[in-house]
Design a protein around this motif. Sequence first.
Motif, PDB file in Angstrom:
ATOM      1  N   GLY A 156       0.795  -1.211   0.000  1.00 26.92           N
ATOM      2  CA  GLY A 156       0.000   0.000   0.000  1.00 26.92           C
ATOM      3  C   GLY A 156       0.832   1.268   0.000  1.00 26.92           C
ATOM      4  N   VAL A 157       0.255   2.301   0.610  1.00 32.48           N
ATOM      5  CA  VAL A 157       0.851   3.636   0.599  1.00 32.48           C
ATOM      6  C   VAL A 157       1.066   4.092   2.034  1.00 32.48           C
ATOM      7  N   LEU A 158       2.263   4.599   2.304  1.00 35.22           N
ATOM      8  CA  LEU A 158       2.573   5.254   3.570  1.00 35.22           C
ATOM      9  C   LEU A 158       3.017   6.669   3.250  1.00 35.22           C
ATOM     10  N   VAL A 159       2.291   7.645   3.804  1.00 32.38           N
ATOM     11  CA  VAL A 159       2.593   9.056   3.581  1.00 32.38           C
ATOM     12  C   VAL A 159       3.098   9.640   4.890  1.00 32.38           C
ATOM     13  N   VAL A 160       4.329  10.136   4.892  1.00 35.65           N
ATOM     14  CA  VAL A 160       4.917  10.820   6.041  1.00 35.65           C
ATOM     15  C   VAL A 160       5.024  12.289   5.671  1.00 35.65           C
ATOM     16  N   GLU A 161       4.268  13.101   6.373  1.00 36.35           N
ATOM     17  CA  GLU A 161       4.160  14.519   6.054  1.00 36.35           C
ATOM     18  C   GLU A 161       4.678  15.342   7.211  1.00 36.35           C
ATOM     19  N   THR A 162       5.500  16.342   6.935  1.00 38.92           N
ATOM     20  CA  THR A 162       6.025  17.222   7.975  1.00 38.92           C
ATOM     21  C   THR A 162       5.431  18.610   7.806  1.00 38.92           C
ATOM     22  N   GLY A 163       5.309  19.327   8.911  1.00 35.63           N
ATOM     23  CA  GLY A 163       4.755  20.678   8.874  1.00 35.63           C
ATOM     24  C   GLY A 163       4.976  21.350  10.209  1.00 35.63           C
ATOM     25  N   GLY A 164       4.205  22.388  10.442  1.00 36.42           N
ATOM     26  CA  GLY A 164       4.330  23.130  11.689  1.00 36.42           C
ATOM     27  C   GLY A 164       4.777  24.560  11.452  1.00 36.42           C
ATOM     28  N   HIS A 165       4.619  25.363  12.511  1.00 42.47           N
ATOM     29  CA  HIS A 165       4.959  26.775  12.398  1.00 42.47           C
ATOM     30  C   HIS A 165       6.453  27.034  12.590  1.00 42.47           C
ATOM     31  N   ASP A 166       7.138  26.151  13.259  1.00 41.61           N
ATOM     32  CA  ASP A 166       8.568  26.316  13.513  1.00 41.61           C
ATOM     33  C   ASP A 166       9.338  25.786  12.301  1.00 41.61           C
ATOM     34  N   SER A 167       9.825  26.684  11.462  1.00 42.14           N
ATOM     35  CA  SER A 167      10.506  26.259  10.241  1.00 42.14           C
ATOM     36  C   SER A 167      11.812  25.538  10.535  1.00 42.14           C
ATOM     37  N   ALA A 168      12.544  25.980  11.587  1.00 40.50           N
ATOM     38  CA  ALA A 168      13.798  25.320  11.931  1.00 40.50           C
ATOM     39  C   ALA A 168      13.539  23.883  12.358  1.00 40.50           C
ATOM     40  N   ARG A 169      12.507  23.690  13.158  1.00 35.91           N
ATOM     41  CA  ARG A 169      12.169  22.333  13.600  1.00 35.91           C
ATOM     42  C   ARG A 169      11.749  21.467  12.420  1.00 35.91           C
ATOM     43  N   LYS A 170      10.937  22.043  11.521  1.00 30.12           N
ATOM     44  CA  LYS A 170      10.481  21.266  10.361  1.00 30.12           C
ATOM     45  C   LYS A 170      11.655  20.842   9.478  1.00 30.12           C
ATOM     46  N   GLU A 171      12.570  21.771   9.176  1.00 32.22           N
ATOM     47  CA  GLU A 171      13.688  21.437   8.295  1.00 32.22           C
ATOM     48  C   GLU A 171      14.588  20.375   8.920  1.00 32.22           C
ATOM     49  N   LEU A 172      14.818  20.475  10.221  1.00 32.38           N
ATOM     50  CA  LEU A 172      15.627  19.453  10.876  1.00 32.38           C
ATOM     51  C   LEU A 172      14.909  18.108  10.857  1.00 32.38           C
ATOM     52  N   LEU A 173      13.612  18.128  11.084  1.00 38.27           N
ATOM     53  CA  LEU A 173      12.845  16.889  11.045  1.00 38.27           C
ATOM     54  C   LEU A 173      12.855  16.277   9.649  1.00 38.27           C
ATOM     55  N   ASP A 174      12.793  17.119   8.608  1.00 36.82           N
ATOM     56  CA  ASP A 174      12.887  16.614   7.235  1.00 36.82           C
ATOM     57  C   ASP A 174      14.194  15.859   7.028  1.00 36.82           C
ATOM     58  N   ARG A 175      15.286  16.454   7.503  1.00 44.63           N
ATOM     59  CA  ARG A 175      16.587  15.820   7.283  1.00 44.63           C
ATOM     60  C   ARG A 175      16.736  14.550   8.107  1.00 44.63           C
ATOM     61  N   VAL A 176      16.144  14.524   9.301  1.00 40.94           N
ATOM     62  CA  VAL A 176      16.188  13.307  10.111  1.00 40.94           C
ATOM     63  C   VAL A 176      15.428  12.180   9.425  1.00 40.94           C
ATOM     64  N   VAL A 177      14.274  12.496   8.869  1.00 44.91           N
ATOM     65  CA  VAL A 177      13.489  11.463   8.182  1.00 44.91           C
ATOM     66  C   VAL A 177      14.275  10.902   6.993  1.00 44.91           C
ATOM     67  N   VAL A 178      14.930  11.795   6.208  1.00 44.14           N
ATOM     68  CA  VAL A 178      15.712  11.330   5.061  1.00 44.14           C
ATOM     69  C   VAL A 178      16.882  10.470   5.526  1.00 44.14           C
ATOM     70  N   GLN A 179      17.566  10.883   6.607  1.00 41.61           N
ATOM     71  CA  GLN A 179      18.682  10.091   7.109  1.00 41.61           C
ATOM     72  C   GLN A 179      18.204   8.743   7.654  1.00 41.61           C
ATOM     73  N   ALA A 180      17.018   8.732   8.272  1.00 43.78           N
ATOM     74  CA  ALA A 180      16.464   7.464   8.742  1.00 43.78           C
ATOM     75  C   ALA A 180      16.164   6.536   7.571  1.00 43.78           C
ATOM     76  N   LEU A 181      15.626   7.090   6.493  1.00 41.63           N
ATOM     77  CA  LEU A 181      15.370   6.282   5.290  1.00 41.63           C
ATOM     78  C   LEU A 181      16.673   5.760   4.710  1.00 41.63           C
ATOM     79  N   LEU A 182      17.689   6.621   4.652  1.00 38.63           N
ATOM     80  CA  LEU A 182      18.979   6.212   4.092  1.00 38.63           C
ATOM     81  C   LEU A 182      19.589   5.068   4.893  1.00 38.63           C
ATOM     82  N   HIS A 183      19.552   5.170   6.197  1.00 37.62           N
ATOM     83  CA  HIS A 183      20.102   4.088   7.027  1.00 37.62           C
ATOM     84  C   HIS A 183      19.259   2.830   6.913  1.00 37.62           C
TER      85      HIS A 183
END
Length: 619
Positions: A370-397
């Motif tokens: 099926g489909v798994l959608v992981v979506e990031t957001g929020g008002h804190d842009s610094a937190r969102k960008e860091l969370l984006d990079r963590v998700v990508v690094q988790a996928l890479l590992h």
Amino acid sequence: MDEMAGGFDPHLLFAGRDRLGWEAAELGPVQPGSLAEEEPVWHEPPAPDELAYAYALHQARASGPPGPLVAGIVVALFVAGLILLGQSWWGPLLSVGTFGAIYPLLRAVGARERQLRREWEESEQTYEQRRTRLWAEHLRRVDEWRRQVELQEESELHRLAQAPLWYPLPAQPIGARIDVVGGGGVGWNSLLATFGCSRLSQDAALLVLDFSEYGVADDLAALAGQVGKAVAGIRLPDELDRIDLLAGLGGDDVVTLFTDAIHAGRARGDDGPDDRAADADLLRTVAGCLQGPASVTRLAAGIRTLLGESDQQGVLAPAEVDRLVEEIERAAGTERARERLRLLRISLDLLGGAAPANPATAARLRPAEGVLVVETGGHDSARKELLDRVVVQALLHGLRNAPAANWRQTVAVAGADRLGDGALERLARQAERSQVQLLVMFHHLRDIAERFLGAGAGATVVMRLGNGREAATAAEFIGRGHRFELSDLTMQLGQTFTDARGTSAGGSEASATSEANERSRTTGSGWVPDRRATTSVVVTSSRSADWSQSVNQAWAESRQGGQTRSRVYEFHVEPTVLQTLPETAFALLGVGGGRRVVFGDCNPAIASFPRVSRHAAEG
């Protein structure tokens, strides 16, 4: 989804092979068939030889006595007979005898001429009959040819009426990357829906990392749910407790993950040469003091302990706190080390604030179906960008630690503009090694996207780019080529009119006088000769007058045109074309081996249009 509402069958999108969209067929005008150039040609049958007839007639006349000679002799003898009529009896007899001798010759010549005329008339009649028959046969052949041409045209029209209007644009083979640049929420939604449904039809799982805040997987999730596919959605950071980003990772992997995630988003030159190594060493020290799994919350608590702060949440065991206290002197003994610890604490605090995920029930970045959608957001842009990079690094590992055979999925990363060059390059290389289809989508063609675009062996999708500089960069990336363009067009028109009039008058007058003397001597029955003398005078005069008027008018028109084509080296696709593309349209570069550009449309509603082929266009 508005275009697909009201009777749209979502199963249409799950039929066929992998596709990115559809290309419009180029039907063109109706082409004339092969019979159109085979029109029967009329060949005039050979007519009777008029020259041969004239020659035969001439020969017939030449075989008898010459006509003027015969006429002259007859006339001369006849006159002589008249003169001698009163003198002797043999004059008329001579005239009649001569005429009787010549008459059969004249009659034979006349008979031959009449026979030749009859033969000529018969040959002309035969020719006309044969020509009429041949002409009728020619008209029959022309009618049959026209009927065959009409049948061929009807067949061509029927073929065009049944020919597909849309052909699917196939996606790249598994393991090849697809880069998408430009577009917006509507275009990305349509692209993911069209591409994702075709991938799900091949029983492949689909992971969508949506960092765009556009909800680009909404249409895909809705369509997959309508056909009974498993659909799951997780919104971060609000639902961090529903996903285990660190599942299956050891302490060193966790340290590397957070170190890469923290430093991937920093601009080049912001970090010192040893900052990354120092941060990795500090995180490795904290992780080594922990007995349980190294979660974000426990790492943040360990760093606070090194900074001399208390563990108010109580997430660390007393033994872990004791070991961390023992490391304070070594790990936080300098001001630079304490500064690095404070920066690490700030970064980890951005990721904290949620309850830890339950490994038994939490989702992982490796859906089985099926489909798994992981979506990031929020008002804190610094937190969102860091969370984006963590998700990508988790996928890479996760890709590195799992065998390639266990990954039967496609990964789509939407909004990859701020993930960092190194992270995307490593993710692309690892996806290729793991035979995972990777789709990377950028909002803008600048910075990382400009360096990343086309670096792999996959396809590139260029959607609408409103910015002029980005459109020019995309056009330059697509490339230039030689072609002949119309460079000069000339047209000359000319008209002339001539009117000439003339009048002439003239006349002539002539007169002539002629005199004739005739003397004759005849001997009668007596011995005295009879003399006669005759004199005649003829006077003729003539007068003529003539008058004429002439009118001469001439009108002429001339036209002269010319075209000049020049060989130019220009963009395959002009920047203005990329700036004005419809929302779901795109230019696809690099399909089928060669570097060619194909325009397509990813609107999912096209699947319900009539005359949509399930097979890609040939060539």
